[in-house]
Design a protein around this motif. Structure first.
Motif, PDB file in Angstrom:
ATOM      1  N   ARG A   1       1.035  -1.217  -0.117  1.00 39.02           N
ATOM      2  CA  ARG A   1      -0.093   0.013   0.117  1.00 39.02           C
ATOM      3  C   ARG A   1       0.902   1.238   0.032  1.00 39.02           C
ATOM      4  NH1 ARG A   1      -5.126   1.529   1.267  1.00 39.02           N
ATOM      5  NH2 ARG A   1      -5.499   3.021   2.723  1.00 39.02           N
ATOM      6  N   VAL A   2       0.868   1.989  -1.035  1.00 37.35           N
ATOM      7  CA  VAL A   2       1.669   3.183  -0.994  1.00 37.35           C
ATOM      8  C   VAL A   2       1.115   4.452  -1.258  1.00 37.35           C
ATOM      9  CG1 VAL A   2       3.557   1.700  -2.382  1.00 37.35           C
ATOM     10  CG2 VAL A   2       2.037   2.686  -3.902  1.00 37.35           C
ATOM     11  N   PHE A   3       1.896   5.462  -0.941  1.00 34.70           N
ATOM     12  CA  PHE A   3       1.398   6.843  -1.053  1.00 34.70           C
ATOM     13  C   PHE A   3       1.421   7.477  -2.378  1.00 34.70           C
ATOM     14  CE2 PHE A   3       1.566  11.368  -0.634  1.00 34.70           C
ATOM     15  CZ  PHE A   3       0.092  12.027  -0.200  1.00 34.70           C
ATOM     16  N   SER A   4       0.519   8.009  -3.255  1.00 32.71           N
ATOM     17  CA  SER A   4       0.704   8.447  -4.304  1.00 32.71           C
ATOM     18  C   SER A   4       0.253   9.902  -4.289  1.00 32.71           C
ATOM     19  CB  SER A   4      -0.180   7.592  -5.464  1.00 32.71           C
ATOM     20  OG  SER A   4      -1.400   8.054  -5.516  1.00 32.71           O
ATOM     21  N   ILE A   5       0.852  10.739  -5.215  1.00 35.50           N
ATOM     22  CA  ILE A   5       0.302  12.181  -5.086  1.00 35.50           C
ATOM     23  C   ILE A   5      -0.491  12.230  -6.398  1.00 35.50           C
ATOM     24  CG2 ILE A   5       1.417  14.586  -5.627  1.00 35.50           C
ATOM     25  CD1 ILE A   5       3.958  13.870  -4.205  1.00 35.50           C
ATOM     26  N   ILE A   6      -0.254  11.642  -7.482  1.00 29.83           N
ATOM     27  CA  ILE A   6      -1.249  11.684  -8.491  1.00 29.83           C
ATOM     28  C   ILE A   6      -1.245  10.270  -8.875  1.00 29.83           C
ATOM     29  CG2 ILE A   6      -1.797  12.390 -10.835  1.00 29.83           C
ATOM     30  CD1 ILE A   6      -0.240  14.937 -10.365  1.00 29.83           C
TER      31      ILE A   6
ATOM     32  N   GLU B   1      -7.022  10.164  -9.083  1.00 31.57           N
ATOM     33  CA  GLU B   1      -6.850  10.537  -7.830  1.00 31.57           C
ATOM     34  C   GLU B   1      -5.665  11.187  -7.214  1.00 31.57           C
ATOM     35  OE1 GLU B   1      -9.134   6.295  -5.971  1.00 31.57           O
ATOM     36  OE2 GLU B   1      -7.086   6.162  -6.593  1.00 31.57           O
ATOM     37  N   HIS B   2      -5.856  12.104  -6.366  1.00 33.12           N
ATOM     38  CA  HIS B   2      -4.818  12.819  -5.520  1.00 33.12           C
ATOM     39  C   HIS B   2      -4.416  12.446  -4.143  1.00 33.12           C
ATOM     40  CE1 HIS B   2      -6.270  15.188  -9.358  1.00 33.12           C
ATOM     41  NE2 HIS B   2      -5.007  15.300  -9.329  1.00 33.12           N
ATOM     42  N   PHE B   3      -3.348  12.594  -3.713  1.00 32.83           N
ATOM     43  CA  PHE B   3      -2.920  12.384  -2.187  1.00 32.83           C
ATOM     44  C   PHE B   3      -3.683  11.279  -1.700  1.00 32.83           C
ATOM     45  CE2 PHE B   3      -2.058  16.723  -3.415  1.00 32.83           C
ATOM     46  CZ  PHE B   3      -0.563  16.835  -3.213  1.00 32.83           C
ATOM     47  N   LYS B   4      -3.435   9.811  -2.392  1.00 36.61           N
ATOM     48  CA  LYS B   4      -4.304   8.878  -1.788  1.00 36.61           C
ATOM     49  C   LYS B   4      -3.114   7.547  -1.529  1.00 36.61           C
ATOM     50  CE  LYS B   4      -9.028   9.592  -2.299  1.00 36.61           C
ATOM     51  NZ  LYS B   4     -10.206   9.415  -3.093  1.00 36.61           N
ATOM     52  N   PHE B   5      -3.621   6.879  -0.592  1.00 35.30           N
ATOM     53  CA  PHE B   5      -2.935   5.421  -0.686  1.00 35.30           C
ATOM     54  C   PHE B   5      -3.491   4.438  -1.600  1.00 35.30           C
ATOM     55  CE2 PHE B   5      -1.435   7.226   3.393  1.00 35.30           C
ATOM     56  CZ  PHE B   5      -0.181   6.621   3.625  1.00 35.30           C
TER      57      PHE B   5
ATOM     58  N   ASP C   1      -0.115  -1.183  -4.830  1.00 34.81           N
ATOM     59  CA  ASP C   1       0.874  -1.455  -6.198  1.00 34.81           C
ATOM     60  C   ASP C   1       1.808  -2.396  -5.775  1.00 34.81           C
ATOM     61  OD1 ASP C   1       1.544  -0.627  -8.719  1.00 34.81           O
ATOM     62  OD2 ASP C   1       3.516   0.659  -7.763  1.00 34.81           O
ATOM     63  N   ASN C   2       2.117  -2.884  -6.681  1.00 31.56           N
ATOM     64  CA  ASN C   2       3.529  -3.869  -6.808  1.00 31.56           C
ATOM     65  C   ASN C   2       4.608  -2.877  -7.232  1.00 31.56           C
ATOM     66  OD1 ASN C   2       5.668  -5.532  -8.080  1.00 31.56           O
ATOM     67  ND2 ASN C   2       4.282  -6.948  -7.087  1.00 31.56           N
ATOM     68  N   ILE C   3       5.549  -2.822  -6.318  1.00 31.93           N
ATOM     69  CA  ILE C   3       6.728  -1.952  -6.369  1.00 31.93           C
ATOM     70  C   ILE C   3       8.038  -2.322  -6.948  1.00 31.93           C
ATOM     71  CG2 ILE C   3       5.891  -0.299  -4.730  1.00 31.93           C
ATOM     72  CD1 ILE C   3       8.368  -1.429  -2.932  1.00 31.93           C
ATOM     73  N   THR C   4       7.847  -3.500  -7.899  1.00 35.01           N
ATOM     74  CA  THR C   4       9.264  -4.012  -8.448  1.00 35.01           C
ATOM     75  C   THR C   4       9.679  -3.210  -9.473  1.00 35.01           C
ATOM     76  OG1 THR C   4       7.835  -6.327  -8.309  1.00 35.01           O
ATOM     77  CG2 THR C   4       9.992  -5.862  -9.982  1.00 35.01           C
TER      78      THR C   4
END
Lengths: 153, 67
Positions: free
Chosen positions: A42-47, A56-60, A63-66
């Motif tokens: 679960r990662v924090f994304s700005i956009i 979506e803005h500023f939401k968790f 995502d697979n972070i490979t």
């Protein structure tokens, strides 16, 4: 001569050691869509602008972070290789380094201009992806080629 | 800019590597200066002139094309 902005010499070895597995992972990811299942986070994304759904803005998000890790390690390893001190650092080496950076920047943007004009759609996305790394790559090749030439004299 | 670095070295029977060590640069840098491939910094020019105990402009001379 003071070379305050360069990394210690050992960073070159660290960079090479990091680059080899990163390249291997990049090939697996790009050509076989390989992802580590344990890298689902679960990662924090700005956009976040998904193909299906609203932006979506500023939401968790999930995502697979490979791919993110591959990009981070690729950039770090190339920066380590490019900007670590050499065994002998003097003003001629600093001069060659600066000229190589200028040369690499010219080459990188000439290639990019060519690609902007002649590559379209998904192929251009590939170009943009590789362009994140090509400036550093061109610099490393140019600088090391010039240093080999110098050492032969 | 032309220079008489090679002549000054010969007078003192000094190799490129020896001069390089004295002024803290690589032998390749001294070679590049001697062959006119590299225009050195003022600091290095002063260091080299100090080694040979002569004025800077006795070793390094401006050419017409530099003016």
């Amino acid at each position: 001569m003071k070379t305050n902005y360069l990394l210690p010499q050992k960073f070159k070895t660290i960079g090479i050691a990091m680059l080899v597995p990163t390249l291997l992972m990049a090939v697996l990811f790009l050509f076989y869509d390989f992802e580590f299942p344990f890298l689902d986070f679960r990662v924090f994304s700005i956009i976040n602008d998904p193909i299906m759904g609203d932006t979506e803005h500023f939401k968790f998000i999930e995502d697979n972070i490979t791919n993110e890790l591959i990009a981070v390690f690729a950039i770090l390893s190339l920066v380590f290789i490019a900007f670590s001190k050499r065994k002998v650092e003097d003003e001629l080496v600093a001069n060659i380094r600066l000229k190589s950076l200028l040369g690499a920047t010219y080459i990188n943007y000439l290639v990019l201009l060519f690609c902007i004009l002649f590559f379209y759609n998904f192929t251009f996305l590939w170009v943009m992806m590789f362009n994140m790394f090509t400036l550093l790559l061109f610099f490393i090749i140019h600088f090391n080629f010039k240093m080999i030439q110098l050492n032969r004299k | 800019m032309k220079n008489s670095l090679k002549v000054e070295r010969a007078k003192k029977d000094m190799t490129q590597a020896e001069l390089a060590k004295l002024v803290n640069v690589s032998r390749q840098t001294i070679n590049a200066i001697e062959s006119g491939d590299y225009n050195l910094s003022t600091i290095l020019a002063l260091k080299i002139s100090k080694v040979f105990q002569v004025n800077v402009n006795e070793i390094f001379l401006l050419e017409n094309k530099d003016l």
